[in-house]
Design an enzyme around this catalytic site. Structure first.
Site, PDB file in Angstrom:
ATOM      1  N   CYS A 205      -0.792  15.457  29.543  1.00 30.09           N
ATOM      2  CA  CYS A 205       0.474  16.112  29.232  1.00 30.09           C
ATOM      3  C   CYS A 205       0.898  15.900  27.783  1.00 30.09           C
ATOM      4  O   CYS A 205       1.469  16.801  27.157  1.00 30.09           O
ATOM      5  CB  CYS A 205       1.568  15.617  30.174  1.00 30.09           C
TER       6      CYS A 205
ATOM      7  N   GLY B 157      11.320  17.749  41.617  1.00 26.90           N
ATOM      8  CA  GLY B 157      10.778  16.408  41.428  1.00 26.90           C
ATOM      9  C   GLY B 157      10.493  16.063  39.991  1.00 26.90           C
ATOM     10  O   GLY B 157      10.674  14.926  39.564  1.00 26.90           O
TER      11      GLY B 157
ATOM     12  N   GLU C 101       6.377   4.893  34.688  1.00 27.79           N
ATOM     13  CA  GLU C 101       6.645   5.502  33.373  1.00 27.79           C
ATOM     14  C   GLU C 101       8.148   5.670  33.168  1.00 27.79           C
ATOM     15  O   GLU C 101       8.637   6.722  32.789  1.00 27.79           O
ATOM     16  CB  GLU C 101       5.944   6.864  33.270  1.00 27.79           C
TER      17      GLU C 101
ATOM     18  N   HIS D 267       5.035  19.348  42.059  1.00 27.37           N
ATOM     19  CA  HIS D 267       5.213  19.884  40.705  1.00 27.37           C
ATOM     20  C   HIS D 267       5.164  21.414  40.669  1.00 27.37           C
ATOM     21  O   HIS D 267       4.900  21.995  39.616  1.00 27.37           O
ATOM     22  CB  HIS D 267       4.158  19.328  39.736  1.00 27.37           C
TER      23      HIS D 267
END
Length: 668
Positions: A415, A206, A324, A157
């Site tokens: 998040c 990613g 997800e 990330h």
């Protein structure tokens, strides 16, 4: 550097240079819109006074700020779980900046500056900014490679963090005119552009969002390298030879990261839903700025796939908890629905960009569905409790590990709460748009807006009680007579379209056409791409009235959605409804909505900050001694889906069986 001001839709259509291609339709800056309504204004104020302060406090208390302090000192141990935890600070700064743009607050501004100083101290000399590595490069977690960018394709990330930094920096710069965060972002972006590109390192990020952030930096600075690198990252997808295209596992074939084939060849929404939404948003940006029609055609195909096969009736996407991610076509289970809040936020960004590309109201129809239902369900009415996932049903007899029945103040992976801080204050920016002498009215919120049309000042005042009432009033004020087209969106649900596809439809069709009056006189109007077009020379205090019918509608799903066969959902205006335990004898999984049920709409100011409820008498299944099954009539109350789980824990249902034989309680 160009001195543009803050835009709600994050600088989507700013003219970077004279001949620069861009979206044909221009958004209207949210700072130009002054709300006075009872629905969105209280939410924006709660975001300012509760959500943003709580988010900053939780960033402090959970060690997210401490990670930056330790990175500056080059000592300690990364003290949160995920390497992307840095972004919670960036997103909250972005939300705070949007708030500061319309509500100056010296104390908040000073606090943000103090955080920026901490962030700057953590940045390495060449611009690299990533606390999970900088604190102790020799002892990094399993998500972080031994070298920079080594695990960017899958886990690290690093570019995701950079993308949120860029978005926060642009918002902060235009809200405060200060360069302190922007300079940090530009230094990092220059490093990224020096590392990645043709003849350099190549990777498909990613977790997408760096592409969106680079586009915003391009709009601010006019530096072509930022746009080129955003396009490079998009075009890097689908070329990694380490995946096995024959493997059905999304992690092994690359589809989890939207990396199994080049973007221009993709035609279905796939993989992690948040990543996908950010990618499609960036693709729209780059397509608009470069004129690359192959990119536009790709996201056109993907949008059609989402709205025809992969979106829940309340606007949520990402059905599958494992990863997800999007499921297969028509894979929309209710008892295990995932529907991450961040995915809905990403979809709003994407849908609006699709509108700016094409000027079709269908994109705003889906944006509105998501915004009023599956997105704001993610935040409690108190402004400091949240859903990470948004369930479609909760039963006392059956729960699923991915389903949340109660809200949380924070998450280890938080998040969604921080993402909401930046989405909520931007809502007024989705209300209007312009193209030449065409003024689009997309959302209906009590407000005034100051615009320039044909180089003349125009003010529009909206008066309504939307979403509870369909009577809309627009007062147009011009200093001089001004001829332009006013395009008022006529929502798809008015024209018998539950969604712009056959995925959902209403059980009954209405032939009633919305009535539009100008200065009290009914007027004929043409329909164009979902908009009622009213063309006339406008003068001071001209009044347009639009009457949208607010009937209760029954929604049924395409027969390919197996979980919804024999069931109906309830909709009134843009609002989807659910039944919650507290209003229905402590249970909702035993309720039946026969075809002949008559509903009464009733506004209740005393619950859930004031909502329109739906009332009826319906059968409820009663089981005695596990085998004696009967039904009895009981009072039924439905509330807006977004408002559930604000009064304690219990059952909730969106899809209701229409007959006893279809009720799943008999088999659960």
């Amino acid at each position: 550097m160009k001195n543009y001001f803050l835009s709600a839709t994050f600088f989507l259509t700013l003219p970077v240079m004279a001949q620069q291609k861009d979206y044909a339709i221009k958004e209207v800056n949210f700072t130009q819109v002054k709300l006075s309504d009872n629905f969105w204004l209280p939410r924006i104020e709660t975001n300012r006074t509760v959500t943003i302060p709580a988010s900053f406090e939780r960033c402090e208390n959970t060690g997210r700020v401490k990670n930056f302090v330790m990175a500056a000192q080059k000592q300690g141990k990364f003290c949160t779980r995920y390497p992307f935890d840095d972004t919670d600070i960036y997103k909250t700064i972005e939300g705070a900046s949007f708030s500061l743009a319309v509500h100056p607050d010296k104390k908040l501004e000073a606090y943000v500056d103090s955080l920026i100083a901490i962030i700057k101290a953590a940045q390495e000399p060449d611009g690299y900014l990533y606390t999970a590595r900088t604190i102790d490069p020799l002892h990094v977690g399993s998500w972080v490679g031994k070298e920079r960018w080594e695990k960017e394709r899958e886990l690290s990330h690093e570019l995701y963090n950079a993308g949120h930094l860029y978005e926060a920096a642009v918002a902060h710069f235009f809200a405060t005119k200060k360069r302190n965060l922007l300079d940090i972002a530009l230094k990092n972006a220059d490093l990224v552009c020096s590392v990645f590109g043709p003849g350099k390192k190549s990777v498909a990020p990613g977790h997408e969002i760096v592409e969106m952030g680079l586009v915003k930096l391009f709009r601010v600075t006019g530096k072509q390298e930022y746009l080129n690198t955003a396009k490079f990252f998009i075009e890097a997808r689908g070329h990694y030879n380490g995946y096995d295209p024959k493997n059905k596992d999304e992690w092994k074939n690359g589809s989890y990261w939207q990396d199994d084939k080049p973007v221009v060849l993709q035609d279905v929404a796939e993989g992690h839903a948040v990543r996908a939404g950010y990618l499609y948003s960036a693709v729209a940006d780059v397509a608009a700025l470069t004129g690359d029609d192959s990119l536009t055609k790709a996201i056109d195909r993907i949008f059609d796939n989402v709205v025809s096969k992969k979106i829940y009736v309340q606007g949520g996407v990402g059905a599958i908890g494992a990863g997800e991610r999007y499921g297969d076509n028509y894979e929309l289970p209710n008892n295990t629905a995932y529907n991450e809040t961040c995915a809905s936020i990403a979809e709003v960004y994407w849908y609006y960009r699709m509108f700016l590309l094409h000027g079709d109201a269908k994109y705003i129809d889906v944006l509105e569905k998501t915004l009023y239902n599956g997105l704001i369900s993610g935040i409690g009415l108190d402004g400091k409790s949240f859903f990470y996932t948004n369930a479609m049903e909760i039963r006392n007899s059956f729960t699923h590990p991915d389903m949340e029945a109660t809200r949380s103040g924070w998450f280890e992976c938080s998040c969604c709460p921080t993402n909401l801080t930046r989405l909520i204050p931007s809502v007024p920016g989705y209300m209007y748009a312009q193209k030449d002498d065409n003024l689009f009215v997309n959302l209906f919120i009590n407000s005034t807006v100051d615009l320039t049309v044909n180089n003349k000042a125009v003010q529009i005042a909206q008066q309504n009680n939307y979403p509870w009432d369909g009577n809309l009033k627009f007062t147009i004020s011009t200093a001089k007579v001004n001829a332009f087209n006013l395009l008022v969106r006529i929502p798809g649900w008015v024209n018998n379209d539950a969604i712009p596809s056959d995925l959902y439809k209403f059980t009954s069709v209405s032939s009633v056409k919305p009535v539009i009056k100008v200065n009290g006189v009914a007027t004929e109007y043409a329909m164009q791409n979902g908009y009622a077009v009213i063309n006339r020379p406008w003068k001071k205090n001209d009044v347009v009235e639009v009457e949208l019918p607010m009937d209760v509608k029954r929604v049924v799903a395409n027969e390919n959605v197996k979980n919804d066969i024999g069931k109906v959902a309830l909709q009134r205006g843009p609002i989807m409804y659910c039944a919650e335990w507290v209003d229905n004898n402590s249970k909702t999984s035993n309720l039946i909505i026969p075809a002949n049920t008559v509903f009464k709409s009733e506004f209740n100011k005393d619950i859930l900050n004031g909502v329109m409820t739906l009332k009826a008498e319906v059968p409820a299944v009663i089981i005695v001694n596990n085998d004696n099954i009967s039904t009895q009539k009981q009072s039924f109350t439905a509330i807006p889906y977004y408002s559930w789980a604000n009064r304690g824990k219990g059952e909730m249902t969106v899809w209701f069986p229409t007959q006893v034989k279809d009720i799943e309680i008999l088999t659960k």
